[in-house]
Design a protein around this motif. Structure first.
Motif, PDB file in Angstrom:
ATOM      1  N   ILE A  20       0.847  -1.188   0.000  1.00 30.90           N
ATOM      2  CA  ILE A  20       0.000   0.000   0.000  1.00 30.90           C
ATOM      3  C   ILE A  20       0.884   1.240   0.000  1.00 30.90           C
ATOM      4  O   ILE A  20       1.863   1.323   0.740  1.00 30.90           O
ATOM      5  N   PRO A  21       0.611   2.245  -0.833  1.00 22.90           N
ATOM      6  CA  PRO A  21       1.480   3.428  -0.919  1.00 22.90           C
ATOM      7  C   PRO A  21       1.602   4.158   0.411  1.00 22.90           C
ATOM      8  O   PRO A  21       0.735   4.083   1.283  1.00 22.90           O
ATOM      9  N   VAL A  22       2.709   4.880   0.557  1.00 23.86           N
ATOM     10  CA  VAL A  22       2.997   5.687   1.745  1.00 23.86           C
ATOM     11  C   VAL A  22       2.786   7.150   1.405  1.00 23.86           C
ATOM     12  O   VAL A  22       3.307   7.645   0.400  1.00 23.86           O
ATOM     13  N   LEU A  23       2.018   7.849   2.236  1.00 20.14           N
ATOM     14  CA  LEU A  23       1.745   9.266   2.046  1.00 20.14           C
ATOM     15  C   LEU A  23       2.092  10.023   3.321  1.00 20.14           C
ATOM     16  O   LEU A  23       1.917   9.510   4.419  1.00 20.14           O
ATOM     17  N   GLY A  24       2.561  11.262   3.183  1.00 16.81           N
ATOM     18  CA  GLY A  24       2.891  12.044   4.370  1.00 16.81           C
ATOM     19  C   GLY A  24       3.224  13.480   4.015  1.00 16.81           C
ATOM     20  O   GLY A  24       3.301  13.860   2.841  1.00 16.81           O
ATOM     21  N   LEU A  62      10.983   6.603  -1.828  1.00 17.00           N
ATOM     22  CA  LEU A  62      10.195   7.714  -1.311  1.00 17.00           C
ATOM     23  C   LEU A  62      10.566   8.959  -2.094  1.00 17.00           C
ATOM     24  O   LEU A  62      11.751   9.178  -2.412  1.00 17.00           O
ATOM     25  N   TYR A  63       9.580   9.770  -2.376  1.00 13.09           N
ATOM     26  CA  TYR A  63       9.843  11.034  -3.062  1.00 13.09           C
ATOM     27  C   TYR A  63       9.427  12.180  -2.156  1.00 13.09           C
ATOM     28  O   TYR A  63       8.257  12.297  -1.777  1.00 13.09           O
ATOM     29  N   TYR A  64      10.410  13.002  -1.744  1.00 15.90           N
ATOM     30  CA  TYR A  64      10.155  14.227  -0.985  1.00 15.90           C
ATOM     31  C   TYR A  64      10.028  15.371  -1.981  1.00 15.90           C
ATOM     32  O   TYR A  64      10.980  15.661  -2.720  1.00 15.90           O
ATOM     33  N   SER A  65       8.886  16.010  -2.004  1.00 14.95           N
ATOM     34  CA  SER A  65       8.613  16.990  -3.054  1.00 14.95           C
ATOM     35  C   SER A  65       9.601  18.148  -3.057  1.00 14.95           C
ATOM     36  O   SER A  65       9.845  18.748  -4.109  1.00 14.95           O
ATOM     37  N   GLY A 107      -0.292   4.445   4.884  1.00 11.83           N
ATOM     38  CA  GLY A 107       0.174   5.601   5.646  1.00 11.83           C
ATOM     39  C   GLY A 107       1.654   5.514   5.910  1.00 11.83           C
ATOM     40  O   GLY A 107       2.360   4.627   5.426  1.00 11.83           O
ATOM     41  N   ASN A 108       2.165   6.445   6.692  1.00  5.46           N
ATOM     42  CA  ASN A 108       3.603   6.525   6.953  1.00  5.46           C
ATOM     43  C   ASN A 108       3.939   6.466   8.434  1.00  5.46           C
ATOM     44  O   ASN A 108       5.055   6.800   8.819  1.00  5.46           O
ATOM     45  N   LEU A 109       3.005   6.047   9.282  1.00  3.92           N
ATOM     46  CA  LEU A 109       3.285   5.872  10.703  1.00  3.92           C
ATOM     47  C   LEU A 109       3.689   4.424  10.914  1.00  3.92           C
ATOM     48  O   LEU A 109       2.863   3.517  10.870  1.00  3.92           O
ATOM     49  N   ARG A 110       4.974   4.203  11.127  1.00  2.00           N
ATOM     50  CA  ARG A 110       5.497   2.854  11.238  1.00  2.00           C
ATOM     51  C   ARG A 110       5.276   2.296  12.637  1.00  2.00           C
ATOM     52  O   ARG A 110       5.097   3.026  13.605  1.00  2.00           O
ATOM     53  N   ARG A 111       5.357   0.962  12.737  1.00  2.00           N
ATOM     54  CA  ARG A 111       5.165   0.298  14.028  1.00  2.00           C
ATOM     55  C   ARG A 111       6.186   0.770  15.043  1.00  2.00           C
ATOM     56  O   ARG A 111       5.880   1.029  16.204  1.00  2.00           O
ATOM     57  N   ALA A 112       7.451   0.897  14.654  1.00  2.00           N
ATOM     58  CA  ALA A 112       8.499   1.257  15.607  1.00  2.00           C
ATOM     59  C   ALA A 112       8.403   2.708  16.059  1.00  2.00           C
ATOM     60  O   ALA A 112       9.088   3.124  16.973  1.00  2.00           O
ATOM     61  N   GLU A 113       7.556   3.514  15.403  1.00  2.00           N
ATOM     62  CA  GLU A 113       7.451   4.923  15.760  1.00  2.00           C
ATOM     63  C   GLU A 113       6.178   5.225  16.541  1.00  2.00           C
ATOM     64  O   GLU A 113       5.980   6.351  16.982  1.00  2.00           O
TER      65      GLU A 113
END
Length: 894
Positions: A254-258, A292-295, A885-891
């Protein structure tokens, strides 16, 4: 010690039972009709199980014509581990073919299937058949049986079945359809239906299609519609999903957005979009690669490889990199924070006694990790350690070969000042250890440590030339003795260390090392006497009114200890170059004394636990507490035997009642927490040095570290010759299983100040939890502080201090449980009290429905001129599907 962040986990608990009929967003009956003549018939497969004996029961009289039985009225047909119920039923004894009509329910099997249908046909031997107007599940429990509560006129108790749906395993699968064809023990084809992992009748999500196939542990569908809370959300031309929780499948994640913002001077990342590809490389390995692409900054690549072999063998590797476009500050300074970070770790067991272990990291830029990692502790870490070793351990002997590299950042780079690093290499080191072997016929023990190493050190303005060879040998003889409650351990050791190079002396504070090619020998004799006097103890009875808090009794113990140590012969300490703790050996003549106190209490007996629903209040060992037969599986009892024998005195049946793993006793008591034992402990210790200069090794006005001071306390305290060490205190309270308090400090009695003070608090009660820590350091140690222009927010220089002086506070407050439905919320922060600023702040909240959940987080970093950023993160989790999403388990805070 705080309760740290784990990613949101979707609940496995069913919502309260509801009498509302199934009101799915689109029931199978509402879909377009299908041509039933095109549906393939179930065919007979070769029997994989031995033929069982069928038991047919019904309320009304049964009839038989040739090999065909007919029955009506609450018909129950038991065949092995399957139970089939219906209003009317015919059974062919020769072919094991069944035709059932009216309220058909099929339960059992290795995959805990449960099928409810209007009517259908089924072959008990091949586990194939066809059912119509179906609701079904795999991996679910449906009922348990309470003790008999109603007796018939014949005195036979009826079964009291209590409905208690719930997950039988971590990955259940539920389905419904107009027609369900069962083509094997665990294979299904669903027509005009849907699948979900949420409990019915109100699932959070469903996948609808005209045809869904479940085989080989996977669900497959074409032209399917995904609905969330009854609303059509996505259309999939083709979709697959593992049904088995152990099954892995290659595909797109699933794509990551943030989104994250930062001040102009520290570089905003802007919007973030990412995608990853997951590849299952057989049963033991997988690979995840993505970007990942940071705009506002550019592309960042990442990849993770995982392998798990037999036993504890594994190999993990991770790679991340950023091609940073950079940014320009208000003062026109261009800054690039790109870099690469590669980590790898492995373990391989060759034989019972030989294994290889490795843990390595390569980091091209500290600034890259500080600016882009999402873990605060990693962002402020300035050490990189890599080690690879091969070890053999057998019969108290250990032989190790290791290669390692340490890299530590001592001065942080700024826009005007380059960074400074220290690098130390063991290339390689061979170590041998033999521990406490008795000498036959004597009370003595012997041990030995030896090593041969090739060493190199690189630091600002100095690098050792080539490899420095070092050979170290230390045999030891010890004598344990015990009498009248006293215990002593006396030992004597000699040590010889040879270096191929040395260091020029004399030198003073902050002197740059000068290497000499002159070999060096260091020798010493080490005498140690460790004395443990008898423990002083007393038991106090607690008054009745306080026993609920402190228990029935409290025992106070006092454990003194005294250790004398004398090391002499090292008169060339300053000539030794420093690589590791072996090089810190020095002369000493010292006495260490201390005392440790404990408070133990005997808990007050707790009230007996309330019986579980449907279970007797009597102990499980009594005959009256034995659970009744399972209504859905009459041959299933809570038993100690896998073949269904209820106890050791019962007679075994002619044939085993079942062959799969036994069930747990539903009325067994719930395991409770172990009773609290130690309530309070406090250790006090101090050293007296009869040789204040440590054989001339102490240099005034600088931090001196020797092995004897390092082993006593991790806080340096020697800046000049001294006779008394600071007082070391380690205090811990644990008043209950819900609260821990710890206070550790070092108090310098000469300078009359605390050189370190650390306080920790951890509390959790029900769904509330919290943590607090305070760290204060005021000890010798050169530190550097950036000088920042408040107008331009740029670093203009560095200041140094001979004293490490800082205060930091962290706290965590929260409510909720990530594995249960409902709302959870938490806040965490780290505050630099010396600067009066928050280095990081995190606020997170989440809400869990039955089998999906949403988490939202705001995180703020303030790490000086490198990172001043606010980031928004979220994830939406579907049970057994994935996370967007972009909230990872370790965070996560939970």
């Amino acid at each position: 010690m705080h309760q740290h962040l784990q990613a949101q986990a979707v609940t496995t608990e069913e919502p309260p039972a509801s009498n509302v009929p199934n009101q799915s967003a689109q029931s199978p009956a509402d879909q377009a009709p299908i041509d039933l003549t095109k549906i393939p018939h179930a065919f007979v497969l070769p029997s994989a199980k031995p033929q069982e004996t069928a038991v047919l029961e019904s309320d009304l009289p049964q009839s038989k014509h040739d090999d065909v039985y007919s029955a009506s009225g609450n018909v129950v047909l038991t065949y092995g581990d399957h139970v089939l119920r219906a209003d009317n039923l015919t059974y062919n004894e020769d072919t094991d073919e069944v035709t059932a009509d009216g309220h058909v329910v099929l339960t059992g099997g290795d995959n805990d299937e449960h099928i409810e249908a209007d009517h259908g046909t089924y072959n008990l031997r091949t586990e194939t058949g066809r059912f119509y107007d179906v609701n079904g599940s795999v991996g679910m429990s449906k009922a348990f049986v309470a003790p008999p509560t109603t007796a018939t006129n014949a005195g036979i108790a009826t079964i009291n079945t209590t409905h208690q749906p719930g997950y039988e395993n971590s990955n259940p699968f539920l389905f419904e359809g107009r027609v369900v064809v069962k083509t094997g023990p665990a294979d299904y084809t669903i027509y005009n239906g849907s699948v979900t992992s949420c409990l019915l009748p109100h699932p959070d999500w469903q996948l609808f299609a005209r045809k869904i196939t479940l085989d080989d542990g996977k669900a497959k569908a074409a032209k399917s519609t995904f609905k969330l809370f009854g609303l059509p959300l996505l259309f999939f031309p083709y979709v697959t999903h593992p049904v088995d929780s152990q099954e892995r499948q290659s595909g797109l994640l699933i794509p990551v957005l943030g989104y994250s913002s930062a001040s102009k001077d520290t570089g905003s990342k802007g919007f973030t979009f990412g995608e990853q590809v997951y590849l299952a490389l057989g049963r033991s390995a997988d690979l995840t690669v993505g970007t990942l692409y940071y705009s506002l900054r550019g592309f960042s690549e990442n990849g993770t490889f995982r392998y798990h072999g037999g036993g504890d063998n594994f190999l993990n590797a991770h790679f991340s990199a950023l091609q940073d476009r950079g940014f320009t500050t208000n003062t026109g300074i261009y800054t690039n924070q790109g870099g690469e970070d590669i980590t790898a770790s492995f373990r391989h067991q060759f034989t019972t006694h030989i294994r290889a272990v490795g843990d390595a990291e390569y980091l091209s830029s500290y600034v890259y990790r500080e600016a882009f990692t999402e873990n605060f502790n990693q962002a402020v870490s300035t050490d990189i350690t890599s080690i690879l070793y091969l070890t053999q351990q057998k019969n108290g002997y250990s032989l190790d070969t290791r290669v390692d590299r340490y890299e530590g950042l001592k001065v942080v780079p700024t826009t005007t000042t380059p960074g400074e690093e220290v690098k130390i290499y063991h290339a390689p080191s061979i170590d041998f250890t033999g521990l406490d072997h008795p000498i036959p016929g004597t009370p003595f023990l012997w041990s030995i440590t030896a090593s041969a190493a090739g060493l190199k050190r690189v630091q600002p303005d100095f690098a050792s030339s080539g490899i420095t060879e070092r050979i170290d040998l230390r045999p030891e003889l010890s004598f344990p003795l015990a009498f009248a409650g006293w215990h002593t351990l006396s030992s004597i050791a000699v040590r010889e260390t040879a270096y191929s190079r040395s260091r020029q002396t004399p030198y003073g504070n902050n002197a740059t090392p000068v290497e000499l090619h002159t070999p060096l020998n260091r020798a010493d004799a080490d005498l140690t006497v460790d004395i443990r006097p008898p423990v002083i103890e007393r038991t106090f009875e607690i008054p009745e009114r306080w026993r609920r808090i402190f228990g029935d009794e409290v025992r106070h113990t006092v454990e003194p200890d005294i250790t004398y140590r004398n090391v002499h012969g090292i008169d060339n300490f300053l000539s030794v170059m420093r690589f590791d703790d072996v090089d810190l050996a020095s002369d000493t003549d010292e006495l260490e004394y201390g005392v440790t106190q404990h408070l133990y209490f005997r808990a007050h007996p707790a009230a007996p636990p309330k019986p579980r629903p449907g279970c007797s209040a009597k102990p499980a060992s009594t005959p009256e507490a034995t659970p009744a037969v399972d209504a859905l599986n009459p041959d299933e009892r809570a038993t100690s035997d896998a073949n269904g024998i209820p106890n050791t005195t019962a007679t075994a049946p002619d044939q085993p009642l079942r062959t799969h793993v036994r069930k747990a006793d539903p009325c067994a008591p719930i395991p409770g927490l172990k009773p609290q034992q130690e309530w309070f402990s406090w250790q006090l210790a101090q050293k007296h040095f009869f040789e204040p200069s440590f054989g001339g090794a102490v240099i005034n006005s600088r931090r001196n570290i020797f092995d004897t001071t390092l082993n006593f306390s991790g806080i340096a305290f020697l800046t000049q010759p001294r006779s008394i060490s600071p007082l070391k205190s380690r205090m811990r309270f644990r008043t209950s299983s819900h609260a821990d308090i710890e206070w550790d400090f070092d108090y310098d009695t000469g300078a009359k100040k605390f050189t370190s003070s650390n306080t920790f608090l951890d509390v959790h009660q029900g769904r509330f939890f919290g943590g607090f820590s305070y760290a204060r350091l005021n000890a010798p140690g050169r530190t550097y502080t950036e000088i920042i222009d408040t107008t331009t927010n740029q670093t203009t220089g560095l200041t140094s201090s001979a004293v490490a002086n800082f205060s930091q506070m962290r706290f965590l407050l929260g409510y909720g449980t990530p594995s249960q439905p409902g709302i959870s919320a938490a806040v965490s922060a780290g505050i630099d009290l010396s600067l009066g600023s928050a280095q990081y702040v995190t606020v997170q909240t989440s809400y869990n429905w039955n089998c999906c959940g949403l988490s939202v987080e705001y995180r703020k970093y303030d790490l000086g001129t490198v990172r001043d950023e606010g980031a928004y993160r979220f994830n939406f989790t579907l049970a057994n599907i994935g996370t967007a999403g972009n909230l990872r388990r370790a965070e996560s805070l939970f």
